[in-house]
Design a protein around this motif. Structure first.
Motif, PDB file in Angstrom:
ATOM      1  N   ASP A   1      -4.550   5.952   8.123  1.00 55.21           N
ATOM      2  CA  ASP A   1      -5.489   6.417   7.259  1.00 55.21           C
ATOM      3  C   ASP A   1      -6.509   7.441   7.751  1.00 55.21           C
ATOM      4  OD1 ASP A   1      -6.621   6.258   4.741  1.00 55.21           O
ATOM      5  OD2 ASP A   1      -8.465   4.756   5.552  1.00 55.21           O
ATOM      6  N   GLY A   2      -6.753   8.333   7.182  1.00 54.43           N
ATOM      7  CA  GLY A   2      -7.594   9.483   7.545  1.00 54.43           C
ATOM      8  C   GLY A   2      -6.732  10.784   8.326  1.00 54.43           C
TER       9      GLY A   2
ATOM     10  N   LYS B   1      -5.675  15.407   4.226  1.00 49.95           N
ATOM     11  CA  LYS B   1      -5.612  14.339   4.810  1.00 49.95           C
ATOM     12  C   LYS B   1      -4.826  13.098   4.169  1.00 49.95           C
ATOM     13  CE  LYS B   1     -10.065  14.698   7.217  1.00 49.95           C
ATOM     14  NZ  LYS B   1     -11.546  14.217   7.482  1.00 49.95           N
ATOM     15  N   LEU B   2      -4.643  11.976   4.841  1.00 49.44           N
ATOM     16  CA  LEU B   2      -3.997  10.778   4.238  1.00 49.44           C
ATOM     17  C   LEU B   2      -5.002   9.721   3.889  1.00 49.44           C
ATOM     18  CD1 LEU B   2      -0.705  10.642   6.486  1.00 49.44           C
ATOM     19  CD2 LEU B   2      -1.094  11.855   4.171  1.00 49.44           C
ATOM     20  N   ALA B   3      -4.865   9.345   2.650  1.00 47.60           N
ATOM     21  CA  ALA B   3      -5.669   7.936   2.617  1.00 47.60           C
ATOM     22  C   ALA B   3      -4.781   6.809   2.234  1.00 47.60           C
ATOM     23  CB  ALA B   3      -6.540   8.201   1.286  1.00 47.60           C
ATOM     24  N   ARG B   4      -4.920   5.827   2.904  1.00 48.19           N
ATOM     25  CA  ARG B   4      -4.227   4.320   2.648  1.00 48.19           C
ATOM     26  C   ARG B   4      -4.547   3.784   1.438  1.00 48.19           C
ATOM     27  NH1 ARG B   4      -2.192  -0.245   6.718  1.00 48.19           N
ATOM     28  NH2 ARG B   4      -2.476  -1.906   5.053  1.00 48.19           N
ATOM     29  N   ARG B   5      -4.026   3.584   0.434  1.00 49.61           N
ATOM     30  CA  ARG B   5      -4.283   2.957  -0.644  1.00 49.61           C
ATOM     31  C   ARG B   5      -3.688   1.527  -0.906  1.00 49.61           C
ATOM     32  NH1 ARG B   5      -5.202   6.993  -5.422  1.00 49.61           N
ATOM     33  NH2 ARG B   5      -6.652   8.379  -4.249  1.00 49.61           N
TER      34      ARG B   5
ATOM     35  N   ASP C   1      -1.576  11.923  -8.641  1.00 49.58           N
ATOM     36  CA  ASP C   1      -1.865  11.692  -7.050  1.00 49.58           C
ATOM     37  C   ASP C   1      -0.548  12.109  -6.379  1.00 49.58           C
ATOM     38  OD1 ASP C   1      -4.398  10.481  -7.453  1.00 49.58           O
ATOM     39  OD2 ASP C   1      -3.588   8.552  -7.077  1.00 49.58           O
TER      40      ASP C   1
ATOM     41  N   PHE D   1       0.490   5.704   0.842  1.00 45.71           N
ATOM     42  CA  PHE D   1      -0.264   6.787   1.328  1.00 45.71           C
ATOM     43  C   PHE D   1      -0.479   8.161   0.283  1.00 45.71           C
ATOM     44  CE2 PHE D   1       0.345   4.619   5.178  1.00 45.71           C
ATOM     45  CZ  PHE D   1      -0.895   4.619   6.098  1.00 45.71           C
TER      46      PHE D   1
ATOM     47  N   HIS E   1       0.805  -1.289  -0.135  1.00 44.02           N
ATOM     48  CA  HIS E   1       0.063   0.098   0.056  1.00 44.02           C
ATOM     49  C   HIS E   1       0.804   1.316   0.142  1.00 44.02           C
ATOM     50  CE1 HIS E   1       0.955  -0.604   4.310  1.00 44.02           C
ATOM     51  NE2 HIS E   1       0.561   0.653   4.420  1.00 44.02           N
TER      52      HIS E   1
END
Length: 76
Positions: free
Chosen positions: A68-69, A30-34, A56, A24, A22
């Motif tokens: 995440d978040g 904010k951070l989103a884990r992908r 991105d 970030f 994954h």
């Protein structure tokens, strides 16, 4: 030079946990884990086949302690 169909990101941006990789992404403060699907491993970069789009903002440093978040800011 080889052609890559995915997005290239710095190797240190890609983290592994529970057998999956994954990254970030920074968006809207904010951070989103992908979760990502990786392709070829290059000297300093990894090809991402799924999960990251061109443009991105992928987080490179400090990703060991990210959540995440989590709220974040970009340092230039």
């Amino acid at each position: 030079a080889a052609r890559h169909s995915g997005v290239l990101v710095k190797r240190e941006a890609v983290r592994e946990s529970d057998g999956s990789q994954h990254v970030f992404i920074f968006a809207d403060g904010k951070l989103a884990r992908r979760r990502v699907k990786v392709g070829e491993f290059l000297t300093n970069e990894i090809e991402i086949l799924e999960g990251v789009a061109p443009g991105d903002q992928v987080v490179i440093s400090g990703s060991e302690s990210l959540r995440d978040g989590q709220r974040a800011a970009v340092k230039q």
